[in-house]
Design a protein around this motif. Sequence first.
Motif, PDB file in Angstrom:
ATOM      1  N   GLY A  70       0.814  -1.214   0.000  1.00  0.00           N
ATOM      2  CA  GLY A  70       0.000   0.000   0.000  1.00  0.00           C
ATOM      3  C   GLY A  70       0.841   1.255   0.000  1.00  0.00           C
ATOM      4  N   ASP A  71       0.520   2.159   0.944  1.00  0.00           N
ATOM      5  CA  ASP A  71       1.223   3.457   1.054  1.00  0.00           C
ATOM      6  C   ASP A  71       1.131   4.275  -0.227  1.00  0.00           C
ATOM      7  N   GLU A  72       0.013   4.135  -0.946  1.00  0.00           N
ATOM      8  CA  GLU A  72      -0.164   4.913  -2.167  1.00  0.00           C
ATOM      9  C   GLU A  72      -0.031   6.409  -1.865  1.00  0.00           C
ATOM     10  N   GLY A  73       0.579   7.150  -2.782  1.00  0.00           N
ATOM     11  CA  GLY A  73       0.705   8.593  -2.621  1.00  0.00           C
ATOM     12  C   GLY A  73       1.826   9.041  -1.705  1.00  0.00           C
ATOM     13  N   SER A  74       2.508   8.108  -1.047  1.00  0.00           N
ATOM     14  CA  SER A  74       3.597   8.456  -0.133  1.00  0.00           C
ATOM     15  C   SER A  74       4.866   8.770  -0.914  1.00  0.00           C
ATOM     16  N   SER A  75       5.868   9.311  -0.213  1.00  0.00           N
ATOM     17  CA  SER A  75       7.137   9.577  -0.879  1.00  0.00           C
ATOM     18  C   SER A  75       7.812   8.271  -1.305  1.00  0.00           C
ATOM     19  N   PHE A  93      -3.960   7.019  -4.785  1.00  0.00           N
ATOM     20  CA  PHE A  93      -4.221   7.170  -3.353  1.00  0.00           C
ATOM     21  C   PHE A  93      -5.705   7.416  -3.111  1.00  0.00           C
ATOM     22  N   PHE A  94      -6.309   8.314  -3.890  1.00  0.00           N
ATOM     23  CA  PHE A  94      -7.732   8.622  -3.706  1.00  0.00           C
ATOM     24  C   PHE A  94      -8.609   7.405  -3.987  1.00  0.00           C
ATOM     25  N   THR A  95      -8.348   6.691  -5.085  1.00  0.00           N
ATOM     26  CA  THR A  95      -9.234   5.595  -5.469  1.00  0.00           C
ATOM     27  C   THR A  95      -9.098   4.383  -4.559  1.00  0.00           C
ATOM     28  N   ARG A  96      -7.906   4.135  -4.018  1.00  0.00           N
ATOM     29  CA  ARG A  96      -7.695   2.946  -3.191  1.00  0.00           C
ATOM     30  C   ARG A  96      -7.892   3.220  -1.701  1.00  0.00           C
ATOM     31  N   ASN A  97      -8.061   4.468  -1.332  1.00  0.00           N
ATOM     32  CA  ASN A  97      -8.227   4.813   0.081  1.00  0.00           C
ATOM     33  C   ASN A  97      -9.441   5.701   0.320  1.00  0.00           C
ATOM     34  N   VAL A  98      -9.409   6.923  -0.182  1.00  0.00           N
ATOM     35  CA  VAL A  98     -10.421   7.919   0.168  1.00  0.00           C
ATOM     36  C   VAL A  98     -11.805   7.543  -0.352  1.00  0.00           C
ATOM     37  N   ILE A  99     -11.889   7.149  -1.612  1.00  0.00           N
ATOM     38  CA  ILE A  99     -13.199   6.838  -2.195  1.00  0.00           C
ATOM     39  C   ILE A  99     -13.869   5.693  -1.452  1.00  0.00           C
ATOM     40  N   THR A 100     -13.061   4.820  -0.862  1.00  0.00           N
ATOM     41  CA  THR A 100     -13.588   3.637  -0.162  1.00  0.00           C
ATOM     42  C   THR A 100     -14.388   4.004   1.090  1.00  0.00           C
ATOM     43  N   TYR A 101     -14.259   5.229   1.582  1.00  0.00           N
ATOM     44  CA  TYR A 101     -15.059   5.651   2.741  1.00  0.00           C
ATOM     45  C   TYR A 101     -16.508   5.966   2.354  1.00  0.00           C
ATOM     46  N   HIS A 102     -16.774   6.122   1.058  1.00  0.00           N
ATOM     47  CA  HIS A 102     -18.133   6.362   0.559  1.00  0.00           C
ATOM     48  C   HIS A 102     -18.770   7.605   1.194  1.00  0.00           C
ATOM     49  N   HIS A 103     -17.965   8.662   1.347  1.00  0.00           N
ATOM     50  CA  HIS A 103     -18.467   9.956   1.830  1.00  0.00           C
ATOM     51  C   HIS A 103     -17.992  11.050   0.869  1.00  0.00           C
ATOM     52  N   PRO A 104     -18.480  11.036  -0.377  1.00  0.00           N
ATOM     53  CA  PRO A 104     -17.949  11.969  -1.386  1.00  0.00           C
ATOM     54  C   PRO A 104     -18.243  13.436  -1.096  1.00  0.00           C
ATOM     55  N   TRP A 105     -19.173  13.704  -0.201  1.00  0.00           N
ATOM     56  CA  TRP A 105     -19.500  15.095   0.114  1.00  0.00           C
ATOM     57  C   TRP A 105     -18.524  15.729   1.119  1.00  0.00           C
TER      58      TRP A 105
END
Length: 281
Positions: free
Chosen positions: A143-148, A224-236
């Motif tokens: 994982g660690d998508e988007g990290s340095s 990073f967004f697609t594999r982590n953030v979007i998975t929370y299902h809170h797009p607002w």
Amino acid sequence: MILVADSGSTKTDWGFFNTQDNLKIFRTSGMNPYHQSMDDIRKIVEEELLPNTDGIDIREVSEIHFYGAGLATPPVCNRMKDMLHGFFANAEVSAESDMLGAARALCGKAEGIACVLGTGSNSCLYDGNGIVGQIPSLGYILGDEGSSAALGKRLLSDCLKRQLPEQICSTFLKEYNLDMDKVLDHVYRQPLPNVFLASLAPFLSKHKEIPEIHNLLTSCFSEFFTRNVITYHHPWLPVHFAGSLAEVFSQELKDAADMLGMKIGNIMPSPISGLVDYHMQ
């Protein structure tokens, strides 16, 4: 007086305050009980923090809010609390994860998605008080998508697989004195390959105006967004970021978010000022 701390593996920021006008911030070495013994951590407080708190009477510290890496279980948190209480006898001590600290610094009392971009990456769904959902970071291999580390890995792979223009690749390999054999040795034989990979990210920051580098960056942040953030299902909800990497690549983060219809909120290089504001309230 209140003491707030934000601690990672490389540095710890400490903020002593009564009011915003009476704030003093100190920096010491990092403190991570996952990698360090409690005796080593105690030594950092004794030798780096306490001798430098000029003008502060530690007997007046009534609250301590410590947020740190490696504080993943109640027993570890309790050991950290006991250690700090040994120095600040009059204080009520809490010890929580660095992810909760970042969320409180970034979101305050509001609901939001908090993210940390450093050598690794992490994120959580925050309800205004605590973490209510978290996608595991899984480290630099899984994982660690988007990290340095992820950016460095992508840069190396794209150069060696001829996915970037030859001029960029030759400039990069020459600047870091790398060839195929040295890369494979660093990644597969030497200790701390994630640190080596992360050390390559400054090349991207120096050349981020080149279209091919910009595309590399937005691709990594989109992942990073697609594999982590979007998975929370809170797009607002706004997506907030802490970490110097997020600050350096703030435009590229915003470009990736725009492509996915997401909204970027706060970007902070370090959570300490936001934590002071949170606990001052």
